[in-house]
Design a protein around this motif. Structure first.
Motif, PDB file in Angstrom:
ATOM      1  N   ALA A   1      -6.264  -7.122  -2.748  1.00  0.00           N
ATOM      2  CA  ALA A   1      -7.700  -7.389  -2.811  1.00  0.00           C
ATOM      3  C   ALA A   1      -8.431  -6.663  -1.685  1.00  0.00           C
ATOM      4  O   ALA A   1      -9.567  -6.220  -1.840  1.00  0.00           O
ATOM      5  N   ALA A   2      -7.746  -6.509  -0.526  1.00  0.00           N
ATOM      6  CA  ALA A   2      -8.367  -5.846   0.618  1.00  0.00           C
ATOM      7  C   ALA A   2      -8.504  -4.343   0.377  1.00  0.00           C
ATOM      8  O   ALA A   2      -9.483  -3.723   0.807  1.00  0.00           O
TER       9      ALA A   2
ATOM     10  N   VAL B   1       3.806  -1.625   1.988  1.00  0.00           N
ATOM     11  CA  VAL B   1       3.295  -0.382   2.565  1.00  0.00           C
ATOM     12  C   VAL B   1       1.873  -0.186   2.046  1.00  0.00           C
ATOM     13  O   VAL B   1       1.651  -0.139   0.833  1.00  0.00           O
ATOM     14  N   CYS B   2       0.910  -0.097   2.964  1.00  0.00           N
ATOM     15  CA  CYS B   2      -0.504   0.006   2.581  1.00  0.00           C
ATOM     16  C   CYS B   2      -1.060   1.377   2.919  1.00  0.00           C
ATOM     17  O   CYS B   2      -0.716   1.952   3.948  1.00  0.00           O
ATOM     18  N   PHE B   3      -1.940   1.857   2.055  1.00  0.00           N
ATOM     19  CA  PHE B   3      -2.550   3.166   2.268  1.00  0.00           C
ATOM     20  C   PHE B   3      -4.075   3.037   2.317  1.00  0.00           C
ATOM     21  O   PHE B   3      -4.758   3.351   1.336  1.00  0.00           O
ATOM     22  N   PRO B   4      -4.631   2.587   3.434  1.00  0.00           N
ATOM     23  CA  PRO B   4      -6.087   2.458   3.525  1.00  0.00           C
ATOM     24  C   PRO B   4      -6.747   3.835   3.590  1.00  0.00           C
ATOM     25  O   PRO B   4      -6.103   4.817   3.978  1.00  0.00           O
ATOM     26  N   THR B   5      -8.020   3.882   3.207  1.00  0.00           N
ATOM     27  CA  THR B   5      -8.752   5.145   3.272  1.00  0.00           C
ATOM     28  C   THR B   5      -9.935   5.081   4.246  1.00  0.00           C
ATOM     29  O   THR B   5     -10.556   6.099   4.515  1.00  0.00           O
TER      30      THR B   5
ATOM     31  N   ALA C   1     -11.828   2.810   7.835  1.00  0.00           N
ATOM     32  CA  ALA C   1     -11.606   1.883   8.949  1.00  0.00           C
ATOM     33  C   ALA C   1     -11.734   0.447   8.462  1.00  0.00           C
ATOM     34  O   ALA C   1     -10.969  -0.427   8.895  1.00  0.00           O
ATOM     35  N   SER C   2     -12.698   0.180   7.543  1.00  0.00           N
ATOM     36  CA  SER C   2     -12.815  -1.219   7.105  1.00  0.00           C
ATOM     37  C   SER C   2     -11.611  -1.661   6.296  1.00  0.00           C
ATOM     38  O   SER C   2     -11.249  -2.840   6.326  1.00  0.00           O
ATOM     39  N   GLU C   3     -10.979  -0.714   5.602  1.00  0.00           N
ATOM     40  CA  GLU C   3      -9.747  -1.095   4.898  1.00  0.00           C
ATOM     41  C   GLU C   3      -8.601  -1.364   5.879  1.00  0.00           C
ATOM     42  O   GLU C   3      -7.799  -2.275   5.665  1.00  0.00           O
ATOM     43  N   VAL C   4      -8.536  -0.564   6.946  1.00  0.00           N
ATOM     44  CA  VAL C   4      -7.522  -0.833   7.978  1.00  0.00           C
ATOM     45  C   VAL C   4      -7.779  -2.220   8.562  1.00  0.00           C
ATOM     46  O   VAL C   4      -6.858  -3.037   8.715  1.00  0.00           O
TER      47      VAL C   4
ATOM     48  N   ALA D   1      -9.271  -4.682   7.164  1.00  0.00           N
ATOM     49  CA  ALA D   1      -8.934  -5.721   6.183  1.00  0.00           C
ATOM     50  C   ALA D   1      -7.423  -5.960   6.147  1.00  0.00           C
ATOM     51  O   ALA D   1      -6.963  -7.109   6.093  1.00  0.00           O
ATOM     52  N   CYS D   2      -6.641  -4.892   6.198  1.00  0.00           N
ATOM     53  CA  CYS D   2      -5.168  -5.032   6.222  1.00  0.00           C
ATOM     54  C   CYS D   2      -4.739  -5.837   7.440  1.00  0.00           C
ATOM     55  O   CYS D   2      -3.888  -6.738   7.337  1.00  0.00           O
ATOM     56  N   VAL D   3      -5.313  -5.487   8.586  1.00  0.00           N
ATOM     57  CA  VAL D   3      -4.940  -6.166   9.829  1.00  0.00           C
ATOM     58  C   VAL D   3      -5.299  -7.645   9.729  1.00  0.00           C
ATOM     59  O   VAL D   3      -4.516  -8.521  10.116  1.00  0.00           O
ATOM     60  N   ARG D   4      -6.468  -7.923   9.176  1.00  0.00           N
ATOM     61  CA  ARG D   4      -6.884  -9.333   9.082  1.00  0.00           C
ATOM     62  C   ARG D   4      -5.971 -10.124   8.148  1.00  0.00           C
ATOM     63  O   ARG D   4      -5.657 -11.286   8.424  1.00  0.00           O
ATOM     64  N   VAL D   5      -5.550  -9.491   7.054  1.00  0.00           N
ATOM     65  CA  VAL D   5      -4.618 -10.174   6.147  1.00  0.00           C
ATOM     66  C   VAL D   5      -3.305 -10.448   6.880  1.00  0.00           C
ATOM     67  O   VAL D   5      -2.765 -11.559   6.812  1.00  0.00           O
TER      68      VAL D   5
END
Lengths: 473, 287
Positions: A11-12, A42-46, A48-51, A53-57
């Motif tokens: 979702a993030a 393994v996450c592939f953010p595109t 900074a807000s996705e990074v 969001a991953c960190v917050r999860v």
């Protein structure tokens, strides 16, 4: 792996950029070291807000997270432990802006080192840190490891070329550390972050300083009948007040392997060869070339080959930069070490390295940044030989110990990661390590950013342990 | 260098401030002051490194290094510890780099009176977190630097200041190859070129620069920092460091408002980790 964590990550980002298949997880179980772990996702953010969001999860689920760039690190810094969430920045690979007047650029962390230089070549500029992996390593990884390279002798390592960072802190907050303004008020949080191996947050933008391309470059090769003579030449060049752009050394075994591989006409009978590059304005360069040749001759240099054109220069560098490819001709496996010793101690430490390796019935090739005293003993072996791994372990530990005992340090450019974590007490006492832990705690209030790297657990302080299992290529 | 005595003076409790030669603000008034050890322990010219007490005068270091044909990229006067603790580089920063790149290893006294080693003795070192850079510019709020290992640099073969009148410094700046310093007042620029004498002369000629005796006197109202590209839009009486963005202005610093709060929070956490009781240089806030 709980479904809700995967769902939250999906979702993030978007579900297709969160991978949990076992085959894909296996691909990301280690960096270029062979220290293996296991990722939970393994996450592939595109962005900074996705990074963020991953960190917050990750924090919400109490799960460790590990940032990874191109995965070329050699110390296990990006190896995911304990089913950590791996946050891969390779899709964040845009050069955001280039200011050719002020010689600055803002880039995303996934931009490859050499791609950055290529992007600014038209302005007569380059990014100075040039690790041997520069075709494949990312700027974010360079920041995490404070990477070096042959040309860092004159121009300094990554921290001297990164002036600002946008960082997602482990608590999910986005901050800017440093920036285009020099000597801005406040603690040098940028400086503290560079080299923190993913344990202080994840860089999502990097402001780099670009360096003018030199108008004149001269590259020369000198050969010596002994490793000592080559090493003494290195010290004498620096003591005479010159800082060449690069000052690299290769021993005979390495030279032979490289020559068989690239056919550059290298002197295979020499005990050691020195590759020296001088760059700058033409008169200074020519004067330095003359003095370096004189110093080399005074220390017994045999032939001196000065590259006559760009093609010959490229050939000489190809030999240096492809040394690791060449070793496959000798043995199928290698383990690359990285320690630094004072330049003046190079001859005796190299002698000890040869003795250690001989005692353990291994082969070593030395190809290294001699100007920095940055040793890269390359132990070559065939891991199918029974018992060889134990000997490689033991020899590696002894090499680290003799380097530190000679007044050197644990790592010049590869970092500590997992590989040398338990050697930290060779260089730092409990108070020193406690201070580093405090820095880490200030940045990471969650303790979830790449835990269990760099800093030995307090219980193991003063008790050097072996490199973790699986540390071998 | 044995820092046991200095650590004892710093002690474990109670407010304490550090004092050098008081050229960069001096100790916190009304607080018990300690002085770090002074003196050069060694110079290793072939390593381009040296070790000295934080109380050593910068000018003594430069004089000692000159005998080896080397120098240190710290601004002149005061003590080595004072220069590093303030973290303000000199006008040669463009060519020599910021002060923080000079410090290889620092042994400092922690808030608990312990000697702590940050960094390492070699120029190249990535062993552990970079506490040295955190200490530079920290104004003694995280620990009191006792002794340091510094990176030296060779003295140039030739070093000459030049000047010319220009409304826009950037075209000349773009043509110069790695000048050591470029200063600009809005109408005149001063350039420090260093290296082989023939290269210095050729660069000066190509840019129509006239030799002069030295840099201009710097206005002392304030030392401001702007993005290097914003130097052209500074108003008033000033000398700007082109390519760096430091502006020496005749007027005092305008109130810039609060800085980003998340960095302030991070800075507070750093201070709280390194000096929870706030005993080191009390009242000094670095943010």
């Amino acid at each position: 792996m709980t479904t809700s964590l995967v769902d939250d990550l999906g979702a993030a980002l978007s579900p297709d950029r969160v991978r949990v298949g076992e085959t894909e997880l296996a691909l990301y179980r280690r960096d270029a070291s062979n220290l293996e772990g296991h990722a939970g996702a393994v996450c592939f953010p595109t962005t900074a807000s996705e990074v963020q969001a991953c960190v917050r999860v990750a924090v919400r689920h109490g799960r460790p997270f590990v940032a990874r760039g191109a995965g070329t690190g050699l110390a296990g810094g990006a190896t995911p432990l304990d089913d950590a969430i791996l946050i891969v920045t390779t899709k964040m690979n845009r050069v955001l802006s280039v200011d050719p007047i002020s010689r600055l650029a803002w880039v995303e962390p996934g931009v490859l080192n050499l791609d950055l230089t290529r992007a600014v070549t038209k302005h007569g500029l380059h990014f100075a840190p040039d690790p041997s992996s520069q075709q494949s390593c990312s700027i974010g990884g360079n920041v995490a490891n404070n990477s070096g390279g042959p040309h860092c002798l004159a121009d300094g390592v990554t921290t001297a070329h990164v002036i600002g960072l946008e960082v997602v802190l482990p608590d999910g907050e986005i901050v800017q550390l440093g920036g285009e303004e020099a000597d801005a008020a406040g603690y040098d949080l940028r400086g503290a972050f560079v080299g923190s191996e993913g344990m202080c947050g994840i860089a999502t933008k990097v402001c780099v300083r670009l360096t003018q391309n030199p108008p004149a470059v001269r590259t020369m090769l000198m050969d010596f009948a002994s490793v000592e003579a080559g090493a003494q030449t290195v010290s004498a060049i620096i003591a005479s007040g010159m800082v060449p752009a690069a000052l690299e050394m290769m021993d005979q075994l390495c030279t032979r392997a490289v020559e068989e591989y690239i056919h550059a006409g290298l002197p295979v009978d020499a005990a050691a060869i020195l590759l020296v590059e001088v760059a700058g304005l033409p008169n200074g360069v020519e004067a330095d070339v003359q003095r370096i040749v004189e110093i080399g001759k005074a220390h017994g240099a045999g032939t001196v080959r000065i590259a006559q054109d760009e093609a010959e220069r490229a050939l000489l560098w190809k030999g240096r930069k492809n040394a690791f490819g060449a070793i496959a001709r000798i043995k199928p496996n290698y383990y690359l070490h990285d320690t630094v010793v004072p330049r003046r101690r190079l001859p005796e430490v190299l002698k000890q390295v040869y003795e250690i390796v001989e005692r353990h019935e291994l082969l070593v090739m030395n190809v290294f940044h001699a100007g920095d005293g940055n040793l890269h003993p390359l132990l070559v072996f065939d891991k199918r030989e029974p018992g060889v791994m134990d000997r490689v372990h033991a020899a590696g530990e002894e090499i680290v110990r003799v380097s530190v005992a000679a007044g050197g340090v644990l790592s010049g450019e590869h970092g500590i990661g997992l590989e040398k974590r338990d050697f930290m007490s060779l260089m730092f006492n409990a108070e020193d390590l406690d201070a580093q832990a405090r820095l880490r705690r200030a940045f990471d209030t969650t303790g979830l950013a790449n835990p269990n790297k760099v800093l030995p657990s307090p219980a193991s302080c003063g008790d050097v342990q072996h490199v973790p299992e699986g540390a071998w290529i | 260098m044995d820092l046991t005595a200095f650590a004892g003076e710093v002690g474990e409790a109670g407010p304490v401030t550090i004092s050098g030669m008081a050229t960069r603000g001096g100790p916190v008034p009304g607080v018990r002051a300690v002085q770090p050890p002074a003196g050069i322990e060694w110079i290793q010219a072939d390593e381009m490194t040296m070790r000295c007490g934080a109380g050593t005068p910068v000018d003594d270091v430069d004089a000692a290094l000159a005998e080896y044909g080397q120098c240190i990229a710290l601004p002149p006067h005061g003590t080595v510890g004072g220069a590093l603790s303030l973290g303000h580089s000199g006008i040669r920063r463009l060519g020599y780099g910021p002060e923080r790149d000079v410090l290889l290893q620092a042994c400092y006294i922690s808030d608990r009176g312990h000697v702590v080693q940050a960094g390492g003795p070699t120029v190249k070192n990535v062993s552990g977190f970079d506490l040295c850079r955190l200490l530079v510019g920290a104004r003694g709020t995280l620990g009191f630097i006792g002794d340091v290992i510094l990176r030296t640099r060779p003295l140039p073969a030739d070093s000459q200041w030049f000047t010319t009148e220009v409304d826009d410094p950037f075209p000349t700046f773009a043509r110069l190859y790695r000048p050591t310093s470029v200063l600009w007042s809005g109408s005149r620029m001063w350039v420090l070129l260093e290296g082989h004498p023939a290269d210095v002369a050729a660069q000066a000629e190509a840019c129509s620069l006239t030799p002069c005796s030295g840099p201009p006197e710097l206005p002392s109202g304030s030392r401001r920092v702007v993005a290097p590209s914003a130097v052209g839009s500074v108003a008033g009486t000033f000398i700007a460091e082109v390519g760096v963005g430091i502006v020496h202005h005749a007027d005092p610093t305008p109130d810039l408002g609060p800085i980003e709060s998340s960095v302030t929070n991070l800075a507070r956490r750093i201070k709280a980790e390194f000096d929870p009781s706030g005993r080191l240089n009390p009242g000094v806030v670095v943010a």
